[in-house]
Design a protein around this motif. Sequence first.
Motif, PDB file in Angstrom:
ATOM      1  N   GLN A   1       0.575   7.459  -2.086  1.00 37.04           N
ATOM      2  CA  GLN A   1       0.608   6.035  -2.408  1.00 37.04           C
ATOM      3  C   GLN A   1      -0.765   5.404  -2.191  1.00 37.04           C
ATOM      4  OE1 GLN A   1       3.527   3.877  -0.165  1.00 37.04           O
ATOM      5  NE2 GLN A   1       5.275   4.897  -1.093  1.00 37.04           N
ATOM      6  N   ILE A   2      -1.111   4.461  -3.068  1.00 37.12           N
ATOM      7  CA  ILE A   2      -2.250   3.559  -2.862  1.00 37.12           C
ATOM      8  C   ILE A   2      -1.750   2.175  -3.257  1.00 37.12           C
ATOM      9  CG2 ILE A   2      -4.641   2.986  -3.447  1.00 37.12           C
ATOM     10  CD1 ILE A   2      -5.042   5.883  -4.315  1.00 37.12           C
ATOM     11  N   VAL A   3      -1.527   1.311  -2.275  1.00 35.72           N
ATOM     12  CA  VAL A   3      -0.894   0.018  -2.539  1.00 35.72           C
ATOM     13  C   VAL A   3      -1.563  -1.086  -1.729  1.00 35.72           C
ATOM     14  CG1 VAL A   3       1.363   1.003  -3.134  1.00 35.72           C
ATOM     15  CG2 VAL A   3       0.835   0.497  -0.755  1.00 35.72           C
ATOM     16  N   GLU A   4      -1.355  -2.328  -2.167  1.00 36.67           N
ATOM     17  CA  GLU A   4      -1.792  -3.498  -1.428  1.00 36.67           C
ATOM     18  C   GLU A   4      -0.620  -3.992  -0.584  1.00 36.67           C
ATOM     19  OE1 GLU A   4      -4.868  -5.217  -1.436  1.00 36.67           O
ATOM     20  OE2 GLU A   4      -5.592  -3.374  -2.382  1.00 36.67           O
TER      21      GLU A   4
ATOM     22  N   PRO B   1      -7.018  -8.467  10.951  1.00 35.91           N
ATOM     23  CA  PRO B   1      -6.663  -9.802  10.458  1.00 35.91           C
ATOM     24  C   PRO B   1      -5.452  -9.734   9.544  1.00 35.91           C
ATOM     25  CG  PRO B   1      -8.564  -8.946   9.280  1.00 35.91           C
ATOM     26  CD  PRO B   1      -8.279  -7.961  10.385  1.00 35.91           C
ATOM     27  N   ALA B   2      -4.713 -10.825   9.463  1.00 34.61           N
ATOM     28  CA  ALA B   2      -3.571 -10.888   8.552  1.00 34.61           C
ATOM     29  C   ALA B   2      -4.081 -10.977   7.117  1.00 34.61           C
ATOM     30  CB  ALA B   2      -2.698 -12.082   8.893  1.00 34.61           C
ATOM     31  N   GLY B   3      -3.254 -10.556   6.182  1.00 37.05           N
ATOM     32  CA  GLY B   3      -3.615 -10.602   4.778  1.00 37.05           C
ATOM     33  C   GLY B   3      -3.547  -9.232   4.146  1.00 37.05           C
ATOM     34  N   PRO B   4      -3.308  -9.188   2.839  1.00 34.33           N
ATOM     35  CA  PRO B   4      -3.153  -7.905   2.144  1.00 34.33           C
ATOM     36  C   PRO B   4      -4.411  -7.042   2.207  1.00 34.33           C
ATOM     37  CG  PRO B   4      -2.386  -9.730   0.782  1.00 34.33           C
ATOM     38  CD  PRO B   4      -3.114 -10.340   1.931  1.00 34.33           C
ATOM     39  N   VAL B   5      -4.196  -5.750   2.410  1.00 33.48           N
ATOM     40  CA  VAL B   5      -5.281  -4.769   2.390  1.00 33.48           C
ATOM     41  C   VAL B   5      -4.785  -3.543   1.631  1.00 33.48           C
ATOM     42  CG1 VAL B   5      -6.322  -5.522   4.557  1.00 33.48           C
ATOM     43  CG2 VAL B   5      -4.528  -3.775   4.603  1.00 33.48           C
ATOM     44  N   THR B   6      -5.700  -2.653   1.305  1.00 37.48           N
ATOM     45  CA  THR B   6      -5.328  -1.412   0.630  1.00 37.48           C
ATOM     46  C   THR B   6      -4.837  -0.391   1.646  1.00 37.48           C
ATOM     47  OG1 THR B   6      -6.949  -1.751  -1.130  1.00 37.48           O
ATOM     48  CG2 THR B   6      -6.136   0.492  -0.820  1.00 37.48           C
ATOM     49  N   ARG B   7      -3.642   0.142   1.389  1.00 39.77           N
ATOM     50  CA  ARG B   7      -3.099   1.212   2.234  1.00 39.77           C
ATOM     51  C   ARG B   7      -3.089   2.510   1.437  1.00 39.77           C
ATOM     52  NH1 ARG B   7       3.004   0.731   3.505  1.00 39.77           N
ATOM     53  NH2 ARG B   7       3.181   1.986   1.595  1.00 39.77           N
ATOM     54  N   ILE B   8      -3.710   3.539   2.007  1.00 39.86           N
ATOM     55  CA  ILE B   8      -3.672   4.879   1.420  1.00 39.86           C
ATOM     56  C   ILE B   8      -2.727   5.724   2.257  1.00 39.86           C
ATOM     57  CG2 ILE B   8      -5.015   6.924   0.804  1.00 39.86           C
ATOM     58  CD1 ILE B   8      -7.479   5.168   0.641  1.00 39.86           C
ATOM     59  N   SER B   9      -1.712   6.301   1.607  1.00 42.06           N
ATOM     60  CA  SER B   9      -0.726   7.121   2.304  1.00 42.06           C
ATOM     61  C   SER B   9      -0.925   8.583   1.928  1.00 42.06           C
ATOM     62  CB  SER B   9       0.699   6.681   1.944  1.00 42.06           C
ATOM     63  OG  SER B   9       0.917   5.337   2.327  1.00 42.06           O
ATOM     64  N   ILE B  10      -0.988   9.443   2.936  1.00 43.57           N
ATOM     65  CA  ILE B  10      -1.227  10.875   2.741  1.00 43.57           C
ATOM     66  C   ILE B  10      -0.011  11.645   3.240  1.00 43.57           C
ATOM     67  CG2 ILE B  10      -2.738  12.817   3.306  1.00 43.57           C
ATOM     68  CD1 ILE B  10      -4.876  10.558   3.953  1.00 43.57           C
TER      69      ILE B  10
ATOM     70  N   VAL C   1     -10.324   7.582  -3.676  1.00 46.96           N
ATOM     71  CA  VAL C   1      -9.491   8.732  -4.022  1.00 46.96           C
ATOM     72  C   VAL C   1      -8.387   8.281  -4.970  1.00 46.96           C
ATOM     73  CG1 VAL C   1      -9.997   9.962  -1.890  1.00 46.96           C
ATOM     74  CG2 VAL C   1      -8.035   8.419  -1.965  1.00 46.96           C
ATOM     75  N   LEU C   2      -7.728   9.251  -5.588  1.00 47.96           N
ATOM     76  CA  LEU C   2      -6.705   8.987  -6.587  1.00 47.96           C
ATOM     77  C   LEU C   2      -5.342   9.496  -6.133  1.00 47.96           C
ATOM     78  CD1 LEU C   2      -8.690  10.166  -9.745  1.00 47.96           C
ATOM     79  CD2 LEU C   2      -8.425   7.825  -8.924  1.00 47.96           C
ATOM     80  N   LEU C   3      -4.295   8.935  -6.709  1.00 45.38           N
ATOM     81  CA  LEU C   3      -2.945   9.421  -6.444  1.00 45.38           C
ATOM     82  C   LEU C   3      -2.860  10.912  -6.763  1.00 45.38           C
ATOM     83  CD1 LEU C   3      -0.560   6.645  -7.846  1.00 45.38           C
ATOM     84  CD2 LEU C   3      -0.726   7.424  -5.472  1.00 45.38           C
ATOM     85  N   GLY C   4      -2.227  11.654  -5.872  1.00 47.33           N
ATOM     86  CA  GLY C   4      -2.060  13.090  -6.082  1.00 47.33           C
ATOM     87  C   GLY C   4      -3.231  13.926  -5.640  1.00 47.33           C
ATOM     88  N   GLN C   5      -4.357  13.295  -5.288  1.00 44.62           N
ATOM     89  CA  GLN C   5      -5.539  14.059  -4.900  1.00 44.62           C
ATOM     90  C   GLN C   5      -5.329  14.747  -3.560  1.00 44.62           C
ATOM     91  OE1 GLN C   5      -9.195  11.852  -5.322  1.00 44.62           O
ATOM     92  NE2 GLN C   5     -10.356  13.236  -4.006  1.00 44.62           N
ATOM     93  N   LYS C   6      -5.844  15.963  -3.442  1.00 46.85           N
ATOM     94  CA  LYS C   6      -5.732  16.745  -2.221  1.00 46.85           C
ATOM     95  C   LYS C   6      -6.746  16.255  -1.194  1.00 46.85           C
ATOM     96  CE  LYS C   6      -4.432  20.270   0.380  1.00 46.85           C
ATOM     97  NZ  LYS C   6      -3.097  20.323   0.986  1.00 46.85           N
ATOM     98  N   MET C   7      -6.282  16.037   0.023  1.00 49.02           N
ATOM     99  CA  MET C   7      -7.127  15.561   1.108  1.00 49.02           C
ATOM    100  C   MET C   7      -7.408  16.680   2.118  1.00 49.02           C
ATOM    101  SD  MET C   7      -7.656  12.281   0.537  1.00 49.02           S
ATOM    102  CE  MET C   7      -7.853  12.878  -1.143  1.00 49.02           C
TER     103      MET C   7
END
Length: 250
Positions: free
Chosen positions: A87-90, A109-118, A223-229
């Motif tokens: 996932q890559i979501v705000e 801080p409060a407020g939307p940020v980008t979350r990267i899920s692995i 990075v992109l969705l599905g990319q290997k980390m």
Amino acid sequence: MAGDIVDNQGRGETDWQWPSIHPEGRKYGVIAGGLALVFLLLFDLSFIGWPLVALTAGILAFFRDPERIIPQDDRAIVSPADGHVCQIVEVEPPAELVGEDIAGVVGLPAGPVTRISIFMSVFDVHINRSPIGGMVRRLVYMPGKFMSADLDKASDENERQHILVERSDGVLIGFTQIAGLVARRIVPFVKPGDMIAAGQRVGLIRFGSRVDVYLPSGTQSKVLLGQKMVAGETVLAELGEQLLIEGVSQ
């Protein structure tokens, strides 16, 4: 050798070597291996002994702890986990990482940020590493469910552990270890007040799970969705950099 400096100009040396087994997993390997020997040598029950040999190999592979080449770039936010980006979501950061805590430690801080899920499968290395260097400001354990870690609601409902790291310049990075369908224990290696380096080992999650990383405001994923980390090596983002990256699935 661990600690050697290498670069992209061919300088430095690094040889492949068998990865070490983390101490957390050695006891399970010894138990499974001992049972395999008992059934093979004492009772001559190969139909039980050989599966136990396979189980021993699987346990040792799961707890493998290979060395990694950590990028030496102050802007780099490195992946805390092996696996693939699911996932890559705000989103809003977890409440446990936002604002001041009862000790007066400042959080995100409060407020939307980008979350990267692995997402880490049982075949991935499960040693987790810090995305940046700095001081561990928070370590918050939250009991919860054991749903599949690739579900979006796992971030809020599964058993999890939040970690907040502050760099010397005040930049804060929050990330969360999330137990999954099979995982049953999150094991920390650090505590609040510890000084850690980028890519340093901070814990593990046993048997399949996920790690969420919350990027600072104004920083976007590289990075992109599905990319290997690869934990400690793959650069997720560079501080303050915003750019569009596109890929083609084939």
